[in-house]
Motif scaffolding. Structure first.
Motif, PDB file in Angstrom:
ATOM      1  N   TYR A  71       0.840  -1.187   0.000  1.00  0.00           N
ATOM      2  CA  TYR A  71       0.000   0.000   0.000  1.00  0.00           C
ATOM      3  C   TYR A  71       0.882   1.246   0.000  1.00  0.00           C
ATOM      4  CZ  TYR A  71       1.106   0.992   4.874  1.00  0.00           C
ATOM      5  OH  TYR A  71       1.772   1.303   6.026  1.00  0.00           O
ATOM      6  N   TYR A  72       0.288   2.346  -0.384  1.00  0.00           N
ATOM      7  CA  TYR A  72       0.900   3.661  -0.218  1.00  0.00           C
ATOM      8  C   TYR A  72      -0.207   4.618   0.163  1.00  0.00           C
ATOM      9  CZ  TYR A  72      -0.928   4.276  -4.895  1.00  0.00           C
ATOM     10  OH  TYR A  72      -1.763   4.313  -5.969  1.00  0.00           O
ATOM     11  N   SER A  73       0.159   5.608   0.957  1.00  0.00           N
ATOM     12  CA  SER A  73      -0.808   6.588   1.399  1.00  0.00           C
ATOM     13  C   SER A  73      -0.090   7.919   1.564  1.00  0.00           C
ATOM     14  CB  SER A  73      -1.437   6.140   2.731  1.00  0.00           C
ATOM     15  OG  SER A  73      -2.552   6.960   3.065  1.00  0.00           O
ATOM     16  N   LEU A  74      -0.843   8.938   1.909  1.00  0.00           N
ATOM     17  CA  LEU A  74      -0.282  10.256   2.202  1.00  0.00           C
ATOM     18  C   LEU A  74      -0.630  10.609   3.638  1.00  0.00           C
ATOM     19  CD1 LEU A  74      -1.319  12.219  -1.024  1.00  0.00           C
ATOM     20  CD2 LEU A  74       0.946  11.320  -0.465  1.00  0.00           C
ATOM     21  N   CYS A  75       0.377  11.000   4.412  1.00  0.00           N
ATOM     22  CA  CYS A  75       0.091  11.358   5.805  1.00  0.00           C
ATOM     23  C   CYS A  75      -0.713  12.658   5.835  1.00  0.00           C
ATOM     24  CB  CYS A  75       1.367  11.453   6.633  1.00  0.00           C
ATOM     25  SG  CYS A  75       2.253  13.007   6.553  1.00  0.00           S
ATOM     26  N   GLU A  76      -1.644  12.698   6.744  1.00  0.00           N
ATOM     27  CA  GLU A  76      -2.519  13.862   6.830  1.00  0.00           C
ATOM     28  C   GLU A  76      -1.837  15.068   7.454  1.00  0.00           C
ATOM     29  OE1 GLU A  76      -5.033  12.978  10.912  1.00  0.00           O
ATOM     30  OE2 GLU A  76      -5.659  11.960   9.085  1.00  0.00           O
ATOM     31  N   HIS A  77      -0.666  14.878   8.030  1.00  0.00           N
ATOM     32  CA  HIS A  77       0.021  15.994   8.678  1.00  0.00           C
ATOM     33  C   HIS A  77       0.926  16.775   7.725  1.00  0.00           C
ATOM     34  CE1 HIS A  77      -0.579  13.260  12.338  1.00  0.00           C
ATOM     35  NE2 HIS A  77      -1.515  14.180  12.343  1.00  0.00           N
ATOM     36  N   HIS A  78       1.587  16.069   6.790  1.00  0.00           N
ATOM     37  CA  HIS A  78       2.524  16.737   5.884  1.00  0.00           C
ATOM     38  C   HIS A  78       2.226  16.464   4.415  1.00  0.00           C
ATOM     39  CE1 HIS A  78       4.722  15.948   9.698  1.00  0.00           C
ATOM     40  NE2 HIS A  78       4.983  17.229   9.563  1.00  0.00           N
ATOM     41  N   MET A  79       1.248  15.597   4.162  1.00  0.00           N
ATOM     42  CA  MET A  79       0.905  15.175   2.797  1.00  0.00           C
ATOM     43  C   MET A  79       2.107  14.558   2.091  1.00  0.00           C
ATOM     44  SD  MET A  79      -1.898  18.090   1.724  1.00  0.00           S
ATOM     45  CE  MET A  79      -1.682  17.763   0.018  1.00  0.00           C
ATOM     46  N   LEU A  80       2.947  13.868   2.861  1.00  0.00           N
ATOM     47  CA  LEU A  80       4.062  13.118   2.299  1.00  0.00           C
ATOM     48  C   LEU A  80       3.695  11.639   2.324  1.00  0.00           C
ATOM     49  CD1 LEU A  80       7.090  14.982   3.913  1.00  0.00           C
ATOM     50  CD2 LEU A  80       6.412  14.989   1.504  1.00  0.00           C
ATOM     51  N   GLY A 132     -18.624 -10.353   8.719  1.00  0.00           N
ATOM     52  CA  GLY A 132     -19.257 -10.846   9.943  1.00  0.00           C
ATOM     53  C   GLY A 132     -18.400 -11.899  10.621  1.00  0.00           C
ATOM     54  N   ALA A 133     -17.097 -11.806  10.459  1.00  0.00           N
ATOM     55  CA  ALA A 133     -16.158 -12.806  10.974  1.00  0.00           C
ATOM     56  C   ALA A 133     -16.170 -12.865  12.495  1.00  0.00           C
ATOM     57  CB  ALA A 133     -14.742 -12.477  10.486  1.00  0.00           C
ATOM     58  N   ALA A 134     -15.750 -14.023  13.021  1.00  0.00           N
ATOM     59  CA  ALA A 134     -15.629 -14.204  14.467  1.00  0.00           C
ATOM     60  C   ALA A 134     -14.454 -13.394  15.014  1.00  0.00           C
ATOM     61  CB  ALA A 134     -15.451 -15.681  14.800  1.00  0.00           C
ATOM     62  N   GLY A 135     -13.528 -13.080  14.137  1.00  0.00           N
ATOM     63  CA  GLY A 135     -12.378 -12.279  14.541  1.00  0.00           C
ATOM     64  C   GLY A 135     -11.660 -11.746  13.326  1.00  0.00           C
ATOM     65  N   VAL A 136     -11.047 -10.572  13.482  1.00  0.00           N
ATOM     66  CA  VAL A 136     -10.277  -9.942  12.404  1.00  0.00           C
ATOM     67  C   VAL A 136      -9.005  -9.381  13.013  1.00  0.00           C
ATOM     68  CG1 VAL A 136     -10.194  -8.026  10.730  1.00  0.00           C
ATOM     69  CG2 VAL A 136     -12.318  -9.324  11.030  1.00  0.00           C
ATOM     70  N   GLY A 137      -7.906  -9.571  12.302  1.00  0.00           N
ATOM     71  CA  GLY A 137      -6.646  -8.963  12.716  1.00  0.00           C
ATOM     72  C   GLY A 137      -5.999  -8.269  11.535  1.00  0.00           C
ATOM     73  N   VAL A 138      -5.486  -7.065  11.766  1.00  0.00           N
ATOM     74  CA  VAL A 138      -4.782  -6.325  10.722  1.00  0.00           C
ATOM     75  C   VAL A 138      -3.477  -5.813  11.320  1.00  0.00           C
ATOM     76  CG1 VAL A 138      -4.805  -4.321   9.172  1.00  0.00           C
ATOM     77  CG2 VAL A 138      -6.914  -5.622   9.565  1.00  0.00           C
ATOM     78  N   ILE A 139      -2.389  -6.108  10.635  1.00  0.00           N
ATOM     79  CA  ILE A 139      -1.080  -5.578  11.014  1.00  0.00           C
ATOM     80  C   ILE A 139      -0.543  -4.827   9.808  1.00  0.00           C
ATOM     81  CG2 ILE A 139       1.307  -6.133  11.628  1.00  0.00           C
ATOM     82  CD1 ILE A 139       0.208  -8.565  13.132  1.00  0.00           C
ATOM     83  N   MET A 140      -0.087  -3.603  10.066  1.00  0.00           N
ATOM     84  CA  MET A 140       0.461  -2.786   8.988  1.00  0.00           C
ATOM     85  C   MET A 140       1.875  -2.361   9.339  1.00  0.00           C
ATOM     86  SD  MET A 140      -2.735  -0.558   7.628  1.00  0.00           S
ATOM     87  CE  MET A 140      -2.037  -0.504   5.994  1.00  0.00           C
ATOM     88  N   GLU A 141       2.746  -2.475   8.354  1.00  0.00           N
ATOM     89  CA  GLU A 141       4.119  -2.002   8.473  1.00  0.00           C
ATOM     90  C   GLU A 141       4.255  -0.820   7.532  1.00  0.00           C
ATOM     91  OE1 GLU A 141       6.923  -5.283   7.822  1.00  0.00           O
ATOM     92  OE2 GLU A 141       5.208  -6.632   8.073  1.00  0.00           O
ATOM     93  N   GLY A 142       4.907   0.247   7.985  1.00  0.00           N
ATOM     94  CA  GLY A 142       5.026   1.423   7.131  1.00  0.00           C
ATOM     95  C   GLY A 142       6.324   2.177   7.313  1.00  0.00           C
ATOM     96  N   LYS A 143       6.772   2.760   6.220  1.00  0.00           N
ATOM     97  CA  LYS A 143       7.915   3.672   6.214  1.00  0.00           C
ATOM     98  C   LYS A 143       7.361   5.039   5.828  1.00  0.00           C
ATOM     99  CE  LYS A 143      12.144   1.636   5.277  1.00  0.00           C
ATOM    100  NZ  LYS A 143      12.545   1.805   6.598  1.00  0.00           N
ATOM    101  N   HIS A 144       7.643   6.025   6.672  1.00  0.00           N
ATOM    102  CA  HIS A 144       7.015   7.337   6.549  1.00  0.00           C
ATOM    103  C   HIS A 144       8.014   8.382   6.073  1.00  0.00           C
ATOM    104  CE1 HIS A 144       3.184   6.343   8.737  1.00  0.00           C
ATOM    105  NE2 HIS A 144       3.921   5.265   8.942  1.00  0.00           N
ATOM    106  N   MET A 145       7.742   8.952   4.898  1.00  0.00           N
ATOM    107  CA  MET A 145       8.637   9.965   4.340  1.00  0.00           C
ATOM    108  C   MET A 145       8.680  11.225   5.209  1.00  0.00           C
ATOM    109  SD  MET A 145       9.937   8.482   1.843  1.00  0.00           S
ATOM    110  CE  MET A 145       9.531   6.765   2.099  1.00  0.00           C
ATOM    111  N   CYS A 146       7.614  11.502   5.959  1.00  0.00           N
ATOM    112  CA  CYS A 146       7.633  12.677   6.828  1.00  0.00           C
ATOM    113  C   CYS A 146       8.677  12.523   7.928  1.00  0.00           C
ATOM    114  CB  CYS A 146       6.253  12.959   7.420  1.00  0.00           C
ATOM    115  SG  CYS A 146       5.566  11.616   8.395  1.00  0.00           S
ATOM    116  N   MET A 147       9.040  11.306   8.232  1.00  0.00           N
ATOM    117  CA  MET A 147      10.070  11.050   9.235  1.00  0.00           C
ATOM    118  C   MET A 147      11.439  10.841   8.585  1.00  0.00           C
ATOM    119  SD  MET A 147       9.710   9.277  12.660  1.00  0.00           S
ATOM    120  CE  MET A 147      10.980   8.378  13.507  1.00  0.00           C
ATOM    121  N   MET A 148      11.445  10.431   7.324  1.00  0.00           N
ATOM    122  CA  MET A 148      12.688  10.104   6.640  1.00  0.00           C
ATOM    123  C   MET A 148      13.262  11.285   5.850  1.00  0.00           C
ATOM    124  SD  MET A 148      11.433   6.344   5.375  1.00  0.00           S
ATOM    125  CE  MET A 148      12.952   5.852   4.575  1.00  0.00           C
ATOM    126  N   MET A 149      12.403  12.070   5.213  1.00  0.00           N
ATOM    127  CA  MET A 149      12.846  13.152   4.323  1.00  0.00           C
ATOM    128  C   MET A 149      12.981  14.496   5.024  1.00  0.00           C
ATOM    129  SD  MET A 149      10.435  12.443   1.003  1.00  0.00           S
ATOM    130  CE  MET A 149      11.008  13.893   0.148  1.00  0.00           C
TER     131      MET A 149
END
Length: 184
Positions: A71-80, A132-149
């Protein structure tokens, strides 16, 4: 919307001191507007549209995992950008979701201005609602350009977020099965 965005990008470039009429920038405001529309097209979609009825009867209650959804997204704080991988598990109760729909749900929410914590929860809630699952799990790993650039400029930093619902939250055994199967 595109024409309005184009005008705003042209103004931003001018404010930065650029000549928007120089050869390399002539079409940049238009391209930037088109890119921003694409990167935020999740605002114009709903879960119902992306799932498109791809929920099927199934006689299984064993854990289903879809991992390494890019996935890719844009952070709402810096739009990076922030980019990474998403892992989803669920315990069906008579219904399963078409495989590609997991990636479509991830993309729909990722293509909005976001923080990773909120994105993780939105995906988990959507999968829970749809299946309508009995359970759901989501784990996300991310690298944030606002912290890197910018800011602290930490190139090797990454972030992991998780949301566990239902039996993936209440059962250590079930949660640990998910984590073991995705290698965490």
């Amino acid at each position: 919307m595109s024409e309005k965005l184009t005008g705003h990008y042209s103004e931003i470039l001018s404010i930065l001191g650029e000549d928007v009429n120089r050869n390399g920038l002539i079409d940049t405001p238009k391209r930037a507007a088109k890119a921003m529309e694409f990167l935020t097209d999740g605002y114009h979609k709903t879960v119902e549209e992306v799932v498109n009825g791809a929920i099927f009867e199934a006689d299984t209650d064993e854990m289903v995992i879809v991992q390494d959804i890019e996935y890719y997204s844009l952070c709402e704080h810096h739009m990076l950008p922030f980019i990474g991988r998403c892992h989803i598990a669920y315990l069906p109760q008579g219904k399963v979701l078409g495989l590609s729909k997991f990636a479509r749900i991830v993309d729909m929410y990722a293509r909005r201005l976001q923080i990773q914590e909120g994105l993780t929860k939105q995906i988990a809630d959507a999968v829970q609602e749809v299946t309508g699952a009995a359970g759901v799990g989501v784990i996300m790993e991310g690298k944030h350009m606002c912290m890197m650039m910018r800011g602290v400029q930490k190139q090797s930093s990454s972030m992991i977020t998780s949301v566990m619902l239902g039996s993936l939250r209440t059962s250590d055994v079930t949660r640990n099965e998910f984590l073991r199967l995705i290698g965490k």
